[in-house]
Design a protein around this motif. Structure first.
Motif, PDB file in Angstrom:
ATOM      1  N   ILE A   1      12.987  23.814 -51.487  1.00 55.53           N
ATOM      2  CA  ILE A   1      11.609  23.344 -51.421  1.00 55.53           C
ATOM      3  C   ILE A   1      11.458  22.315 -50.310  1.00 55.53           C
ATOM      4  O   ILE A   1      12.148  21.284 -50.302  1.00 55.53           O
ATOM      5  N   CYS A   2      10.542  22.587 -49.382  1.00 56.39           N
ATOM      6  CA  CYS A   2      10.306  21.648 -48.293  1.00 56.39           C
ATOM      7  C   CYS A   2       9.333  20.573 -48.775  1.00 56.39           C
ATOM      8  O   CYS A   2       8.204  20.879 -49.162  1.00 56.39           O
ATOM      9  N   ILE A   3       9.773  19.329 -48.770  1.00 51.59           N
ATOM     10  CA  ILE A   3       8.899  18.258 -49.249  1.00 51.59           C
ATOM     11  C   ILE A   3       7.918  17.825 -48.170  1.00 51.59           C
ATOM     12  O   ILE A   3       7.057  16.989 -48.395  1.00 51.59           O
ATOM     13  N   SER A   4       8.032  18.401 -46.984  1.00 53.45           N
ATOM     14  CA  SER A   4       7.108  18.065 -45.910  1.00 53.45           C
ATOM     15  C   SER A   4       5.896  19.004 -45.906  1.00 53.45           C
ATOM     16  O   SER A   4       4.761  18.555 -45.887  1.00 53.45           O
ATOM     17  N   CYS A   5       6.102  20.309 -45.947  1.00 56.82           N
ATOM     18  CA  CYS A   5       4.988  21.261 -45.879  1.00 56.82           C
ATOM     19  C   CYS A   5       4.786  22.010 -47.190  1.00 56.82           C
ATOM     20  O   CYS A   5       3.821  22.743 -47.330  1.00 56.82           O
ATOM     21  N   GLY A   6       5.700  21.851 -48.145  1.00 58.36           N
ATOM     22  CA  GLY A   6       5.519  22.498 -49.440  1.00 58.36           C
ATOM     23  C   GLY A   6       6.016  23.927 -49.506  1.00 58.36           C
ATOM     24  O   GLY A   6       5.887  24.595 -50.524  1.00 58.36           O
TER      25      GLY A   6
ATOM     26  N   ALA B   1      13.821  19.360 -46.077  1.00 58.85           N
ATOM     27  CA  ALA B   1      12.901  19.778 -45.017  1.00 58.85           C
ATOM     28  C   ALA B   1      13.308  21.149 -44.520  1.00 58.85           C
ATOM     29  O   ALA B   1      14.493  21.410 -44.295  1.00 58.85           O
ATOM     30  N   CYS B   2      12.296  22.024 -44.327  1.00 57.17           N
ATOM     31  CA  CYS B   2      12.586  23.371 -43.842  1.00 57.17           C
ATOM     32  C   CYS B   2      12.850  23.332 -42.332  1.00 57.17           C
ATOM     33  O   CYS B   2      12.578  22.327 -41.663  1.00 57.17           O
ATOM     34  N   ALA B   3      13.327  24.432 -41.817  1.00 60.42           N
ATOM     35  CA  ALA B   3      13.688  24.510 -40.398  1.00 60.42           C
ATOM     36  C   ALA B   3      12.483  24.220 -39.510  1.00 60.42           C
ATOM     37  O   ALA B   3      12.601  23.535 -38.492  1.00 60.42           O
ATOM     38  N   ASP B   4      11.298  24.742 -39.913  1.00 54.43           N
ATOM     39  CA  ASP B   4      10.097  24.523 -39.103  1.00 54.43           C
ATOM     40  C   ASP B   4       9.759  23.040 -39.016  1.00 54.43           C
ATOM     41  O   ASP B   4       9.445  22.528 -37.941  1.00 54.43           O
ATOM     42  N   CYS B   5       9.802  22.352 -40.156  1.00 48.97           N
ATOM     43  CA  CYS B   5       9.448  20.932 -40.174  1.00 48.97           C
ATOM     44  C   CYS B   5      10.481  20.107 -39.416  1.00 48.97           C
ATOM     45  O   CYS B   5      10.136  19.152 -38.726  1.00 48.97           O
ATOM     46  N   LEU B   6      11.713  20.469 -39.543  1.00 47.27           N
ATOM     47  CA  LEU B   6      12.756  19.763 -38.797  1.00 47.27           C
ATOM     48  C   LEU B   6      12.515  19.902 -37.305  1.00 47.27           C
ATOM     49  O   LEU B   6      12.635  18.946 -36.543  1.00 47.27           O
TER      50      LEU B   6
HETATM   51 ZN   LIG Z   1       8.415  22.544 -44.100  1.00 45.09          ZN
END
Ligand SMILES: [Zn+2]
Ligand SMILES: [Zn+2]
Length: 82
Positions: free
Chosen positions: A27-32, A67-72
């Motif tokens: 679960i990405c806590i940045s974008c959900g 954090a997912c790869a996109d958010c990173l």
């Molecule tokens: Zn994300």
């Protein structure tokens, strides 16, 4: 079939569940974003741990937060600074 799930971050999300299909979550806590995965080793390891405690598993949920790869990529935040 859509199932309402409450996650530990306080958000409620809906997801489609095929009966009998099991998956765990990143679960990405940045974008959900929720990435679903299954890993036989993790599943088996949980059974072994339960057996060690003579515990009968009915169900389990594994939620890994970060954090997912996109958010990173977008934010360039090292995971340990989130
Ligand atoms: Zn994300
Ligand atoms: Zn699982």
């Amino acid at each position: 079939m859509a199932v309402e799930r409450k996650f530990a971050d306080g958000q409620t999300r809906y997801e489609n569940v095929d009966q009998g299909e099991h998956h765990d979550h990143l679960i990405c806590i940045s974008c959900g974003k929720i990435l679903e995965f299954t890993d036989d080793r993790i599943e088996k390891m949980q059974e072994e741990i339960a057996a060690r405690y003579h515990f009968a598993i009915k169900d389990h949920r594994l939620e890994i937060y970060g954090a997912c790869a996109d958010c990173l990529k977008k934010q360039k935040i090292p995971p340990h600074l989130l």
